[in-house]
Scaffold this motif. Sequence first.
Motif, PDB file in Angstrom:
ATOM      1  N   VAL A 161       0.843  -1.194   0.000  1.00 16.06           N
ATOM      2  CA  VAL A 161       0.000   0.000   0.000  1.00 16.06           C
ATOM      3  C   VAL A 161       0.876   1.240   0.000  1.00 16.06           C
ATOM      4  N   GLY A 162       0.591   2.164  -0.902  1.00 21.33           N
ATOM      5  CA  GLY A 162       1.336   3.410  -0.983  1.00 21.33           C
ATOM      6  C   GLY A 162       2.542   3.363  -1.908  1.00 21.33           C
ATOM      7  N   LYS A 163       2.926   2.174  -2.373  1.00 21.09           N
ATOM      8  CA  LYS A 163       4.087   2.061  -3.263  1.00 21.09           C
ATOM      9  C   LYS A 163       3.766   2.661  -4.626  1.00 21.09           C
ATOM     10  N   GLN A 164       4.712   3.389  -5.169  1.00 22.32           N
ATOM     11  CA  GLN A 164       4.599   3.918  -6.514  1.00 22.32           C
ATOM     12  C   GLN A 164       5.545   3.124  -7.398  1.00 22.32           C
ATOM     13  N   TYR A 165       5.058   2.758  -8.571  1.00 25.41           N
ATOM     14  CA  TYR A 165       5.904   2.055  -9.522  1.00 25.41           C
ATOM     15  C   TYR A 165       5.510   2.472 -10.933  1.00 25.41           C
ATOM     16  N   ARG A 166       6.407   2.244 -11.854  1.00 26.83           N
ATOM     17  CA  ARG A 166       6.195   2.663 -13.231  1.00 26.83           C
ATOM     18  C   ARG A 166       6.026   1.434 -14.114  1.00 26.83           C
ATOM     19  N   VAL A 167       5.035   1.483 -14.971  1.00 27.07           N
ATOM     20  CA  VAL A 167       4.829   0.433 -15.962  1.00 27.07           C
ATOM     21  C   VAL A 167       5.433   0.937 -17.268  1.00 27.07           C
ATOM     22  N   ALA A 179      -0.511  12.956 -13.997  1.00 20.13           N
ATOM     23  CA  ALA A 179       0.435  13.994 -13.583  1.00 20.13           C
ATOM     24  C   ALA A 179       1.812  13.789 -14.222  1.00 20.13           C
ATOM     25  N   LYS A 180       2.164  12.558 -14.496  1.00 22.36           N
ATOM     26  CA  LYS A 180       3.488  12.273 -15.048  1.00 22.36           C
ATOM     27  C   LYS A 180       3.415  11.744 -16.481  1.00 22.36           C
TER      28      LYS A 180
END
Length: 79
Positions: free
Chosen positions: A25-31, A75-76
């Motif tokens: 929970v709360g982890k950010q990751y990029r696909v 946003a990104k």
Amino acid sequence: MPFPPNGQIFRGGGFDDSFRGFFTVGKQYRVPGFLATSFSRSKAEEFLFNQLQNFSATDLLRLFIWKMKPKEVFAKTVY
């Protein structure tokens, strides 16, 4: 593109449980590419159940639910 209802998007499909510890929970990751999701939980469940024929009894099927805040949407994203 509109903001998803209740800030939720859904995805149904298979999952390699050996990577379970990475997702917290709360982890950010990029696909690195596009990740197919739906605003509709029932559509994600349809994809999930369609995968049943492709998996053995030892494979895991998951319904993923992401909750987003309005300011985080795209946003990104780079066009």
